[in-house]
Design a protein around this motif. Structure first.
Motif, PDB file in Angstrom:
ATOM      1  N   ARG A  54      -5.352  10.344   5.633  1.00 47.87           N
ATOM      2  CA  ARG A  54      -3.976   9.311   5.857  1.00 47.87           C
ATOM      3  C   ARG A  54      -3.005   9.592   7.555  1.00 47.87           C
ATOM      4  O   ARG A  54      -2.443   8.957   7.830  1.00 47.87           O
ATOM      5  CB  ARG A  54      -3.204  10.626   5.059  1.00 47.87           C
TER       6      ARG A  54
ATOM      7  N   THR B   4      -6.939   7.605  12.653  1.00 45.94           N
ATOM      8  CA  THR B   4      -7.654   5.938  12.150  1.00 45.94           C
ATOM      9  C   THR B   4      -8.800   6.205  13.002  1.00 45.94           C
ATOM     10  O   THR B   4      -9.271   6.841  13.291  1.00 45.94           O
ATOM     11  CB  THR B   4      -6.868   4.743  12.745  1.00 45.94           C
TER      12      THR B   4
ATOM     13  N   THR C  22     -14.283  -1.795  10.961  1.00 38.84           N
ATOM     14  CA  THR C  22     -13.113  -3.229  10.694  1.00 38.84           C
ATOM     15  C   THR C  22     -13.544  -4.642  10.372  1.00 38.84           C
ATOM     16  O   THR C  22     -14.238  -4.708  11.879  1.00 38.84           O
ATOM     17  CB  THR C  22     -11.143  -2.874  11.960  1.00 38.84           C
TER      18      THR C  22
ATOM     19  N   ILE D 282      -3.885  -6.215   6.575  1.00 36.97           N
ATOM     20  CA  ILE D 282      -4.389  -4.755   6.400  1.00 36.97           C
ATOM     21  C   ILE D 282      -2.467  -4.187   6.300  1.00 36.97           C
ATOM     22  O   ILE D 282      -3.022  -3.174   5.168  1.00 36.97           O
ATOM     23  CB  ILE D 282      -4.136  -4.487   8.142  1.00 36.97           C
TER      24      ILE D 282
ATOM     25  N   ARG E 149      -2.879  -1.749   3.120  1.00 35.94           N
ATOM     26  CA  ARG E 149      -2.487   0.250   2.700  1.00 35.94           C
ATOM     27  C   ARG E 149      -1.168  -0.109   2.466  1.00 35.94           C
ATOM     28  O   ARG E 149      -0.364   0.928   2.402  1.00 35.94           O
ATOM     29  CB  ARG E 149      -2.243   0.243   4.140  1.00 35.94           C
ATOM     30  N   ASN E 150      -0.344  -1.266   1.784  1.00 38.65           N
ATOM     31  CA  ASN E 150       0.943  -0.639   1.567  1.00 38.65           C
ATOM     32  C   ASN E 150       2.022  -0.398   1.791  1.00 38.65           C
ATOM     33  O   ASN E 150       2.786   0.941   2.168  1.00 38.65           O
ATOM     34  CB  ASN E 150       0.626   0.276   0.214  1.00 38.65           C
ATOM     35  N   LEU E 151       1.968  -0.434   3.837  1.00 41.86           N
ATOM     36  CA  LEU E 151       2.554  -0.561   4.912  1.00 41.86           C
ATOM     37  C   LEU E 151       4.155  -0.986   3.909  1.00 41.86           C
ATOM     38  O   LEU E 151       4.132  -2.506   3.716  1.00 41.86           O
ATOM     39  CB  LEU E 151       2.075  -0.302   5.716  1.00 41.86           C
TER      40      LEU E 151
ATOM     41  N   LYS F 295       5.225  -3.581   7.239  1.00 36.51           N
ATOM     42  CA  LYS F 295       3.877  -4.446   8.030  1.00 36.51           C
ATOM     43  C   LYS F 295       4.650  -5.273   9.223  1.00 36.51           C
ATOM     44  O   LYS F 295       3.927  -5.509  10.005  1.00 36.51           O
ATOM     45  CB  LYS F 295       2.920  -4.594   7.201  1.00 36.51           C
TER      46      LYS F 295
ATOM     47  N   SER G 141      -6.822  -0.902  13.011  1.00 36.44           N
ATOM     48  CA  SER G 141      -6.880   0.191  12.727  1.00 36.44           C
ATOM     49  C   SER G 141      -5.664   1.313  12.940  1.00 36.44           C
ATOM     50  O   SER G 141      -5.863   2.138  12.134  1.00 36.44           O
ATOM     51  CB  SER G 141      -7.931   0.726  13.414  1.00 36.44           C
TER      52      SER G 141
ATOM     53  N   GLY H 247       0.033   1.607  10.118  1.00 35.34           N
ATOM     54  CA  GLY H 247       0.436   3.005   9.248  1.00 35.34           C
ATOM     55  C   GLY H 247       0.418   4.009  10.016  1.00 35.34           C
ATOM     56  O   GLY H 247       0.352   5.373   9.616  1.00 35.34           O
TER      57      GLY H 247
END
Ligand SMILES: Nc1ncnc2c1ncn2[C@@H]1O[C@H](COP(=O)(O)OP(=O)(O)OP(=O)(O)O)[C@@H](O)[C@H]1O
Length: 316
Positions: A82, A85, A91, A106, A110-112, A115, A152, A155
């Motif tokens: 977490r 990176t 990538t 991405i 990554r459920n950001l 984003k 990358s 997040g």
């Protein structure tokens, strides 16, 4: 720049790794300060990628201890993931999407939650705002590499591993990458980079560690590493090949190296006036005329070769 008041971002203690019967890491230890740029230097096959892979939880170690932001890579790999990176070959940029769409993708994976804002900030940091909505298929090599690293970073990891980020880039794109790396560190990100370019480590890194034969041979700031060298390096240039041969013979008791320019010889003395006089006296005695005589500022490259040379002599 270094923020010494914070806990270290990376702590590596006595790291060991053997592949089949080859012991690649024989007890590697170092620390990386939070928000600093750390460069791991080593010749081909020294084990740099193995270290990066262990630190980023992709490979297991045989023994030792690695902590990233106070999390143990063996006991808490998910926490470690977490916070980090890893960029480079891992990538994949989708050529049929725009730069911005690649970043959004991405962000979704990554459920950001933010984003779009993150993507916009990264496009700006990586000088891709003008090309943001063009298909990646139209990007140059340098732009793709930048997008790759930007992806990358979605997040906001606090430790970024860059495995040879400028290999294969032209000088202009390399400069741009250097600016980005500095900017990332200025924003508080810890940058851990491996590089085959000694000059790159010298100008970018707060701390450099030189990996050789499975151990860290030397570590410190670029300025400290330069001090491992005797300060008396002199570059001589003579008129022709015959004189060059004579000088090589006359000064054979000093560490000597051929320079890249014609009839140039580099002589290492202990830096004292006495040795300098002795060198000049020997040349004078044989009537050797010097075209040029220049004291040289040692570079990290000199330190690297001096250290590796010493190590090889020891093992003979
Ligand atoms: N999975 C593996 N199996 C066997 N040997 C391996 C494996 N991975 C790495 N090695 C060996 O370990 C040594 C160190 O490799 P590593 O890729 O870490 O070096 P490196 O310093 O990153 O080199 P380069 O600059 O060439 O990428 C090499 O001799 C390599 O052949």
């Amino acid at each position: 720049m270094m923020k010494n008041n914070r806990l270290p971002a990376v702590v590596v203690k006595d790291l060991k790794k053997t592949f089949q019967r080859q012991q690649v890491l024989k007890g590697v230890s170092f620390t990386v300060e939070s928000g600093s740029i750390f460069a791991l230097l080593g010749s081909n096959g020294a084990g740099k990628t193995t270290i990066v892979n262990i630190l980023s939880t992709l490979k297991t170690m045989d023994s030792g201890c690695v902590m990233i932001n106070q999390y143990d890579v063996v006991k808490q790999p998910n926490e470690v993931r977490r916070h980090i990176t890893l960029t480079g070959q891992y990538t994949t940029v989708d050529e049929l999407l725009s730069g911005r769409e690649n970043l959004y993708l991405i962000g979704e994976l990554r459920n950001l939650p933010h984003k779009k804002t993150e993507a916009t900030a990264l496009l700006e940091l990586f000088s891709l705002q003008d090309a943001a909505d063009r298909l990646v298929a139209t990007y140059s090599g340098g732009m793709r590499r930048r997008l790759d690293i930007a992806m990358s970073l979605m997040g906001q990891a606090s430790v970024v591993f860059l495995d040879e980020p400028t290999t294969g880039l032209d000088p202009q794109n390399r400069l741009e990458m250097w600016r980005i790396i500095r900017e990332m560190a200025a924003q508080g990100t810890t940058v851990f980079l491996t590089t085959q370019y000694l000059h790159e480590a010298e100008i970018l890194a707060d701390q450099i560690a030189i990996l050789h034969d499975g151990v860290i041979l030397a570590k410190g700031t670029p300025a400290t590493l330069k001090q491992v060298l005797p300060q008396g390096i002199i570059n001589l240039q003579v008129r022709n090949e015959a004189d060059e041969k004579k000088v090589m013979e006359l000064l054979k008791n000093y560490p000597l190296r051929k320079c890249s320019y014609e009839h140039g010889i580099e002589v290492q003395t202990d830096g004292t006036l006495q040795q300098l006089e002795e060198v000049l006296h020997q040349l004078n005695k044989e009537s050797i005329i010097l075209e040029a005589f220049t004291p040289k500022q040692p570079t990290i490259e000199d330190a690297f070769f001096a250290l590796i040379g010493e190590k090889q002599e020891e093992s003979v």
